[in-house]
Design an enzyme around this catalytic site. Structure first.
Site, mmCIF file in Angstrom:
data_model
loop_
_atom_site.group_PDB
_atom_site.id
_atom_site.type_symbol
_atom_site.label_atom_id
_atom_site.label_comp_id
_atom_site.label_asym_id
_atom_site.label_seq_id
_atom_site.Cartn_x
_atom_site.Cartn_y
_atom_site.Cartn_z
ATOM 1 N N LEU A 1 94.465 -7.224 43.638
ATOM 2 C CA LEU A 1 94.952 -6.893 42.292
ATOM 3 C C LEU A 1 94.778 -5.413 41.964
ATOM 4 C CD1 LEU A 1 93.781 -10.070 40.320
ATOM 5 C CD2 LEU A 1 96.070 -9.540 41.218
ATOM 6 N N ASP B 1 86.999 -8.239 53.493
ATOM 7 C CA ASP B 1 88.425 -8.166 53.802
ATOM 8 C C ASP B 1 88.875 -6.931 54.568
ATOM 9 O OD1 ASP B 1 90.990 -9.186 53.976
ATOM 10 O OD2 ASP B 1 91.644 -8.126 52.181
ATOM 11 N N HIS C 1 88.227 -11.520 57.419
ATOM 12 C CA HIS C 1 89.411 -10.798 57.876
ATOM 13 C C HIS C 1 89.103 -10.528 59.344
ATOM 14 C CE1 HIS C 1 92.333 -7.237 57.626
ATOM 15 N NE2 HIS C 1 91.727 -7.081 58.776
ATOM 16 N N HIS D 1 94.583 -14.730 56.887
ATOM 17 C CA HIS D 1 95.858 -14.288 57.476
ATOM 18 C C HIS D 1 95.955 -14.315 59.006
ATOM 19 C CE1 HIS D 1 93.466 -10.636 57.378
ATOM 20 N NE2 HIS D 1 93.666 -10.440 56.099
ATOM 21 N N ASP E 1 98.233 -12.736 50.796
ATOM 22 C CA ASP E 1 97.741 -11.385 51.108
ATOM 23 C C ASP E 1 98.562 -10.341 50.347
ATOM 24 O OD1 ASP E 1 96.240 -9.320 52.060
ATOM 25 O OD2 ASP E 1 96.893 -9.485 54.149
ATOM 26 N N HIS F 1 101.495 -1.613 47.002
ATOM 27 C CA HIS F 1 101.333 -0.170 47.229
ATOM 28 C C HIS F 1 102.492 0.540 46.557
ATOM 29 C CE1 HIS F 1 97.985 -0.320 50.013
ATOM 30 N NE2 HIS F 1 98.606 -1.227 50.749
ATOM 31 N N PHE G 1 99.017 -0.105 54.892
ATOM 32 C CA PHE G 1 99.322 -1.476 55.301
ATOM 33 C C PHE G 1 99.443 -2.353 54.060
ATOM 34 C CE2 PHE G 1 96.916 0.164 58.977
ATOM 35 C CZ PHE G 1 97.692 -0.267 60.037
ATOM 36 N N GLY G 2 100.388 -3.268 54.079
ATOM 37 C CA GLY G 2 100.416 -4.255 53.000
ATOM 38 C C GLY G 2 101.789 -4.456 52.408
HETATM 39 ZN ZN LIG Z 1 92.726 -8.894 55.114
#
Ligand SMILES: [Zn+2]
Lengths: 310, 425
Positions: free
Chosen positions: B64, B153, B180, B233, B306, B310, B324-325
Site C-alpha cells: 500500500l 517480503d 518471499h 508468489h 502482490d 510504482h 520491480f512490481g
Molecule cells: Zn515479495
C-alpha cells in the site's frame, strides 16, 4: 552416615536412582542443622582437600561450594581460569594433571564445554563434582531445588513443576527436569520459541508455547535466568518484550496452584524474568534455595569422600 | 439496515456450498442463507441473477506504500482499488518507509484504515528489525498492536539461522510467517527470468533456482521446527515440485501465486517493457503451466496479487533502472476467472483460492458466508466484459502490463460488514 551412595562422581542426574536422590536430600537435611549452629563447623572432613576449578565465572556457586567445604573442615584449593595458565595456551588436561599433583581428594569443576567434567573424571582418579558444564547439566542446582521443594511440599508425587525461560540452553533446566521427574513430579516448560527444545517432549517434560499454560495449576514455578545472546545472536528482540510476554508477575502466578512456590537459580534479572513486585510473593523461596545449596553440597562432599574412603 | 441479495449463485467453500439462493444481511452480519428467503419488511433488495456471491475476497499480499511512498499509492487509493477489485480485506506487506517493524507503524496503518473506511487492512509486520536480516522484530508487541503475520517480503531473510529463529519465535505468538522465497546471492543483479529471453535482451537473469532453493530451505525449516511457513508468489515449475513433495510429506507449508504468473510469460518483457518487470520475474510457458496445474491440484493454496504500485518515476526509465512490481488488485478476478473458463478451476475452487484459503492462512476472520459471520461479501459478474484502462483503475499508479486488455468478469458489489464499499455503476 550415608556411605550407601554408590557413585564415585556427580557428573549428571541421569545415573542417580530415586534412592540416590533421597540419600542426598536426607543427608543434606540433617546437615542443615550444622549450618544453623552458632559456630557452624564440624571436623568431619578435616584433612581432606577439595580443589575448585572454575573455568567460567560464577561467584555464587563457587562461594556455596567453598562454604560447604569449610563447614566440614575440608581444605580448599581455588583455581580460576581467568589470568591463569589456560590463557597461556595450556590445555584442560594439563591443568587438571597439575592440580591433581597437588593432592586434592575431590575436584569441583565448572566449565563452558559440555562434557568437560566427564572428560576430567575419565582421566583423573579422584571424585569429580560437576558444578555446571556448558549447556549440559548443573546437577547440584537440581538437588538443591529438590531439597527446597521437599521441605516446603513434603513430597514430589503428583506435583506440577513449571520451568520458564531458556530451556534449550539451560543446564539448570536439564538437570531439574530429570531430577523432578525421577521423584514423581511432572514438569512443564515454556519460554520463547527460540528457547524451547526443538523436540515436543524434551527429556520427558511437556513443552508448551504459552507461559500461562505451563503455570496453570503448577505447584512450583521456576524462572530461569535468560541471556539475550546465545551463539552470538539474539534469541528475543528486547528485554522489554521478554518481560512482557515471558516474565513472571503476579498476574501470571495467579494461575498457579494455591501456595505455589516461586524459584529462581539466580542471579535474577529483576524486571525481566521476575517482576519486582514478586520480591515479597508469599511462595518465593529464592533465599532458601541458596541456603539449601550449601547443605546439598556438604552432603555430596560427605557422600563422595566417604565412599571414596570406604 | 437490512439487505437481501436475491437469486445469486452462492459459492462458499467453507460450507462446500454452490447453490442458487438468497443471502440476508442485517446489522453487518449474515443472518440467513437459503434457496429462497422471503423479503422482510424495510429491506433493500439486490437482484443478483447471474451473479456469483462469494465470501469477501482477501488479498494475502499487497503493497500500500504508506507510510513513506505515498506518491505511488496510499491507504485510501490502495484500499479503494482493493474494493473495486472485489477484495474486502488486504494484507499489506511491511516494506514501507519506515518498515513496519514497530507497534507504532502497525497502529498507524490500522488507524488510517479505519479513517479511510474501505476494506479491512491486515498489517503484516517485519521479521527482522529494519528488514535488515539481523535481529528479530518484537513479534509480541507487533501482534498486540494488530499485526497478523510476519514477512521481510522484498528483502528476504538470507540467513537461514535467523529464519529458523523467526519461525520458532513466531510460534510463541501464533503468527504466520510469510516467506518471499529468494536466495539473494543467486538473484543478485537479475532483471528478468534467466534464459533465452534474458540473453536476447542482454539482461542479467534470475534463475528459477533462486526461488527453488529458498523454498526448499523454508520447507526444511518448517519440518525442523514444526512451525508453518507460507510461501509468497510462487513462479516456477521447480518450486511447484518442491511444494508438491513437501505436502506429500505432510509438512505445514502453504503457498500462493499471483495472476501474472499464470497469465503471462517472460515474453511480456520483450521490447524492454518495464510494466512487466516484476520480482520474481515472469517465467517460461512450462512454469506458467505448472503454476496453473498447481492451483487446480491444491499444491498452491491461494491466489494473491502482490499488488505493487510504482509511479512513472520508477517505471518510465531504462529497464535495469526500473522498479520491480505491477498492479494486481483490479485485474485479479478476471484473470483468475480465465482459469475457471478454461475448465481448470471450479467456481468453488476459485472462491477457495481468493477467500477461504487466505483467511485460513492468515488466521483472520472471513472466508465464509456462514450465518453469524460478518457480512464481508463479494458479488461478481463472471461474464461482464470490460477493458483495462488507466481511467478504470483506482490505484494511484498505473503500472499494469494489462492496460488495454479486454477482460471478462468483474466485481460489481463489495460489502464489508454489510456496508457497500464498491458498487459498479
Ligand atoms: Zn515479495
Amino acid at each position: 552416615m550415608g556411605v550407601d551412595f554408590p557413585h564415585r562422581h556427580l557428573l549428571e542426574i541421569g545415573p542417580l536412582s530415586p534412592e540416590d536422590l533421597w540419600t542426598v536430600l536426607k543427608t543434606a537435611r540433617n546437615l542443615k542443622e550444622v549450618l544453623r549452629r552458632p559456630i557452624p563447623k564440624v571436623p568431619t572432613l578435616r584433612g581432606k582437600v577439595v580443589a575448585h576449578l572454575f573455568f567460567e565465572p560464577s561467584t555464587r556457586t563457587r562461594l556455596s561450594f567453598e562454604r560447604a567445604a569449610k563447614v566440614l573442615s575440608a581444605e580448599v584449593l581455588n583455581f580460576s581460569a581467568r589470568g591463569s595458565s589456560l590463557e597461556k595456551g595450556e590445555n584442560l588436561l594439563d591443568t587438571i594433571k597439575n592440580v591433581a599433583a597437588m593432592g586434592p581428594d575431590l575436584l569441583v569443576i565448572r566449565h563452558p564445554a559440555s562434557g568437560a567434567p566427564h572428560f576430567v573424571a575419565r582421566k583423573i582418579g579422584i571424585p569429580v563434582i560437576n558444578a555446571g558444564d556448558g549447556f549440559h547439566e548443573h546437577p547440584t542446582q537440581a538437588l538443591l531445588d529438590l531439597l527446597t521443594v521437599w521441605e516446603r511440599k513434603g513430597d514430589f508425587q503428583g506435583l506440577k513443576v513449571a520451568i520458564i525461560g531458556d530451556i534449550r540452553h539451560s543446564r539448570v533446566a536439564h538437570s531439574d527436569i530429570l531430577a523432578f521427574r525421577k521423584l514423581g513430579a511432572e514438569v512443564w516448560v515454556s519460554g520463547p520459541g527460540t528457547m524451547l527444545p526443538p523436540e515436543r517432549e524434551a527429556l520427558g517434560a511437556r513443552v508448551v508455547r504459552r507461559v500461562e499454560e505451563a503455570v496453570e495449576g503448577a505447584d512450583v514455578v521456576m524462572a530461569l535466568r535468560v541471556q539475550k545472546e546465545r551463539h552470538g545472536r539474539s534469541l528475543f528482540p528486547s528485554w522489554h518484550e521478554y518481560s512482557r510476554f515471558f516474565g513472571l508477575n503476579r498476574r501470571v502466578l495467579s494461575r498457579a496452584a494455591e501456595g505455589a512456590l516461586l524459584m529462581h537459580p539466580g542471579p535474577i534479572n529483576w524486571g525481566v524474568e521476575l517482576a519486582p513486585e514478586l520480591e515479597d510473593f508469599p511462595g518465593q523461596v529464592i533465599l532458601e534455595q541458596v541456603e539449601n545449596g550449601v547443605a546439598v553440597r556438604m552432603a555430596l562432599l560427605l557422600l563422595l569422600l566417604k565412599a571414596a574412603e570406604a | 439496515m437490512r439487505l437481501l441479495i436475491r437469486k445469486a449463485r452462492i459459492l462458499d467453500p467453507s460450507q462446500g456450498l454452490d447453490l442458487e439462493g438468497d443471502l440476508l444481511i442485517e446489522e453487518g452480519r449474515i443472518v440467513a442463507l437459503d434457496r429462497e428467503i422471503p423479503p422482510p419488511s424495510d429491506c433493500e433488495i439486490f437482484e443478483a441473477q447471474r451473479l456469483w456471491a462469494l465470501p469477501g475476497l482477501i488479498d494475502l499480499h499487497v503493497h500500500l506504500r504508506e507510510p513513506g511512498e505515498e506518491w505511488k499509492e496510499d491507504l485510501e487509493t490502495g484500499t479503494t482499488a482493493a474494493a473495486a477489485g472485489g477484495f474486502t480485506a488486504v494484507a499489506c506487506m511491511p516494506n514501507t518507509r519506515p518498515p513496519n517493524d514497530s507497534p507504532e507503524v502497525t497502529r498507524y496503518l490500522l488507524s488510517r484504515a479505519r479513517e479511510v473506511g474501505r476494506t479491512r487492512v491486515w498489517p503484516v509486520a517485519c521479521i527482522s528489525k529494519g528488514q535488515e536480516g539481523r535481529e528479530l522484530a518484537p513479534f509480541g508487541e507487533l501482534k498486540e498492536a494488530g499485526a497478523v503475520a510476519l514477512s521481510d517480503d522484498g528483502r528476504p531473510v538470507a540467513d537461514s539461522g535467523l529464519m529458523r529463529l523467526a519461525l520458532e519465535y513466531a510460534a510463541s505468538f501464533d503468527l504466520p510467517v510469510i516467506s518471499h522465497a529468494e536466495d539473494p546471492g543467486l538473484s543478485a543483479g537479475g532483471q528478468v527470468n534467466e534464459g533465452p529471453v534474458a540473453a536476447r535482451l542482454g539482461l542479467k537473469g534470475i534463475p528459477a533456482e533462486a526461488e527453488a532453493v529458498a523454498i526448499f530451505r523454508e520447507v526444511r525449516l518448517a519440518a525442523l521446527t514444526g512451525v508453518p511457513v507460507h510461501i509468497a508468489h510462487v513462479s516456477t515449475a521447480l518450486s511447484v515440485e518442491i511444494l508438491r513433495r513437501a505436502k506429500e510429506e505432510g509438512l505445514p507449508v502453504t503457498a500462493e501465486t499471483a495472476p501474472h504468473y499464470f497469465t503471462l510469460t517472460e515474453e511480456a518483457v520483450l521490447e524492454y517493457n518495464t510494466q512487466a518487470k516484476v520480482n520474481p520475474p515472469l517465467r517460461t510457458e512450462v512454469d506458467r503451466e505448472a503454476v496453473r496445474q498447481a492451483l487446480a491440484e491444491g499444491v498452491i493454496d491461494a491466489v494473491a496479487t502482490d499488488h505493487a504500485p510504482h509511479s512513472p518515476l520508477e517505471k518510465e526509465v531504462e529497464f535495469p533502472a526500473a522498479a520491480f512490481g505491477l498492479l494486481g488488485l483490479e485485474t485479479a478476478v478476471p484473470l483468475t476467472l480465465n482459469l475457471v473458463r478454461e475448465g481448470l478451476l471450479s467456481p468453488l475452487r476459485f472462491a477457495e483460492l481468493l477467500s477461504t484459503a487466505p483467511a485460513r492462512i492468515l488466521k483472520v476472520p472471513g472466508g465464509t458466508l456462514k450465518p453469524g459471520s460478518p457480512a464481508d461479501v463479494t458479488l461478481i459478474d463472471p461474464d461482464l466484459p470490460w477493458v483495462v484502462t488507466e481511467e478504470e483503475l483506482h490505484s494511484k499508479s498505473k503500472n499494469s502490463p494489462f492496460l488495454g486488455w479486454e477482460m471478462r468478469g468483474r466485481a460489481v458489489l463489495t460489502l464489508v460488514e454489510g456496508e457497500v464499499r464498491w458498487r459498479l455503476r
